[in-house]
Design a protein around this motif. Sequence first.
Motif, mmCIF file in Angstrom:
data_model
loop_
_atom_site.group_PDB
_atom_site.id
_atom_site.type_symbol
_atom_site.label_atom_id
_atom_site.label_comp_id
_atom_site.label_asym_id
_atom_site.label_seq_id
_atom_site.Cartn_x
_atom_site.Cartn_y
_atom_site.Cartn_z
ATOM 1 N N ASP A 68 -29.895 3.906 10.573
ATOM 2 C CA ASP A 68 -28.654 3.592 9.582
ATOM 3 C C ASP A 68 -28.005 2.290 10.366
ATOM 4 N N LYS A 69 -27.866 2.485 11.614
ATOM 5 C CA LYS A 69 -27.198 1.363 12.399
ATOM 6 C C LYS A 69 -28.317 0.217 12.190
ATOM 7 N N ARG A 70 -29.458 0.299 12.454
ATOM 8 C CA ARG A 70 -30.529 -0.689 12.211
ATOM 9 C C ARG A 70 -30.776 -1.365 10.863
ATOM 10 N N GLU A 71 -30.336 -0.805 9.885
ATOM 11 C CA GLU A 71 -30.353 -1.166 8.385
ATOM 12 C C GLU A 71 -29.044 -2.155 8.561
ATOM 13 N N ALA A 72 -27.950 -1.420 8.759
ATOM 14 C CA ALA A 72 -26.435 -1.977 8.824
ATOM 15 C C ALA A 72 -26.802 -3.394 9.425
ATOM 16 N N TYR A 73 -27.352 -3.319 10.795
ATOM 17 C CA TYR A 73 -27.281 -4.777 11.519
ATOM 18 C C TYR A 73 -28.325 -5.752 10.843
ATOM 19 N N ILE A 77 -28.446 -10.048 10.418
ATOM 20 C CA ILE A 77 -29.554 -10.989 10.767
ATOM 21 C C ILE A 77 -30.160 -11.764 9.467
ATOM 22 N N ASP A 78 -30.318 -10.880 8.350
ATOM 23 C CA ASP A 78 -30.675 -11.507 7.132
ATOM 24 C C ASP A 78 -29.693 -12.746 6.614
ATOM 25 N N LEU A 79 -28.452 -12.464 6.943
ATOM 26 C CA LEU A 79 -27.620 -13.569 6.361
ATOM 27 C C LEU A 79 -27.854 -14.758 7.557
ATOM 28 N N LEU A 80 -27.927 -14.472 8.738
ATOM 29 C CA LEU A 80 -27.926 -15.501 9.769
ATOM 30 C C LEU A 80 -29.324 -16.292 9.528
ATOM 31 N N PHE A 81 -30.491 -15.430 9.162
ATOM 32 C CA PHE A 81 -31.828 -16.317 8.813
ATOM 33 C C PHE A 81 -31.497 -17.331 7.524
ATOM 34 N N GLU A 82 -31.011 -16.749 6.447
ATOM 35 C CA GLU A 82 -30.783 -17.595 5.168
ATOM 36 C C GLU A 82 -30.092 -18.650 5.343
ATOM 37 N N GLU A 95 -21.870 -19.848 -2.279
ATOM 38 C CA GLU A 95 -20.896 -19.108 -1.870
ATOM 39 C C GLU A 95 -20.900 -17.838 -2.358
ATOM 40 N N GLU A 96 -21.147 -17.457 -3.468
ATOM 41 C CA GLU A 96 -21.028 -16.211 -4.072
ATOM 42 C C GLU A 96 -22.254 -15.489 -3.208
ATOM 43 N N LYS A 97 -23.288 -16.099 -2.995
ATOM 44 C CA LYS A 97 -24.320 -15.055 -2.265
ATOM 45 C C LYS A 97 -23.816 -14.846 -0.857
ATOM 46 N N MET A 98 -23.446 -15.853 -0.396
ATOM 47 C CA MET A 98 -22.871 -15.748 1.171
ATOM 48 C C MET A 98 -21.994 -14.656 1.240
ATOM 49 N N ILE A 99 -20.984 -14.712 0.294
ATOM 50 C CA ILE A 99 -19.944 -13.371 0.031
ATOM 51 C C ILE A 99 -20.242 -12.230 -0.010
ATOM 52 N N GLU A 100 -21.455 -12.289 -0.915
ATOM 53 C CA GLU A 100 -22.124 -10.935 -1.116
ATOM 54 C C GLU A 100 -22.663 -10.395 0.246
ATOM 55 N N LYS A 101 -23.662 -11.213 0.790
ATOM 56 C CA LYS A 101 -24.233 -10.743 1.843
ATOM 57 C C LYS A 101 -23.225 -10.332 3.182
ATOM 58 N N MET A 102 -22.103 -11.370 3.136
ATOM 59 C CA MET A 102 -21.124 -10.843 4.322
ATOM 60 C C MET A 102 -20.508 -9.521 3.917
ATOM 61 N N THR A 103 -20.207 -9.217 2.705
ATOM 62 C CA THR A 103 -19.433 -8.063 2.269
ATOM 63 C C THR A 103 -20.436 -6.912 2.507
ATOM 64 N N GLN A 104 -21.767 -7.164 2.151
ATOM 65 C CA GLN A 104 -22.366 -5.922 2.701
ATOM 66 C C GLN A 104 -22.763 -5.657 4.169
ATOM 67 N N PHE A 105 -22.721 -6.773 5.058
ATOM 68 C CA PHE A 105 -22.681 -6.567 6.348
ATOM 69 C C PHE A 105 -21.283 -5.740 6.658
ATOM 70 N N LYS A 106 -20.439 -6.358 6.508
ATOM 71 C CA LYS A 106 -18.926 -5.740 6.972
ATOM 72 C C LYS A 106 -18.663 -4.230 6.447
ATOM 73 N N LYS A 107 -19.280 -3.977 5.325
ATOM 74 C CA LYS A 107 -19.281 -2.607 4.719
ATOM 75 C C LYS A 107 -20.008 -1.633 6.014
ATOM 76 N N ALA A 108 -21.222 -2.401 6.135
ATOM 77 C CA ALA A 108 -21.990 -1.371 7.158
ATOM 78 C C ALA A 108 -21.464 -1.602 8.637
#
Length: 181
Positions: A68-73, A77-82, A95-108
């Motif tokens: 679960d930690k690996r998936e969260a992190y 990493i996906d956001l960074l590469f994008e 911006e919408e895609k970036m906010i969505e990715k950032m939200t997923q990361f912060k939830k995790a």
Amino acid sequence: MKQILRYVAVACLLAFTSWLTWLFIDNFRVADAGIKASLIGLFGVISAALVTHYQTKKREINARHFSDKREAYMHMIDLLFELLLSTKKNEKLPEEKMIEKMTQFKKALIVWGGPQIIEAWNRFEIESNDGPSSEKMIHDMEKILRAIRKDLGHDDGMLKFGSLWGLLLVAKDKKLLLGEE
């Protein structure tokens, strides 16, 4: 009134514990050498069992949380590469895609993130809001990547600082970052 009763209860408990300790030490002092050796051995075995049990529990919990930690992190990493790919292609990530990715990361991160990663990420966000230099951002991101790897069980003691961020750079920039030029 309840506060006074608590203080009295704690005082009685401390007095009783002190009396039991004194009684044990007094009897231990006059006991036969064989009994002393047996008691010391018993305390050693109990201590070893408790430490082993604690370490085993901790290892089991870490093993259960690893995937679960690996998936969260990986969200980060996906956001960074994008972000890097869009920069190399001279495109702007929506911006919408970036906010969505950032939200997923912060939830995790809230659920699975280790304390070092949460602290490092919060520091990174605060400092990046002030418009820091690119060197400072690279330094902070390297700290985050190292904290993630440490939380996943990696020992990066042999890696030169900047090696992780260097994996994302072209050879010319990598030489600059790692001080090999």
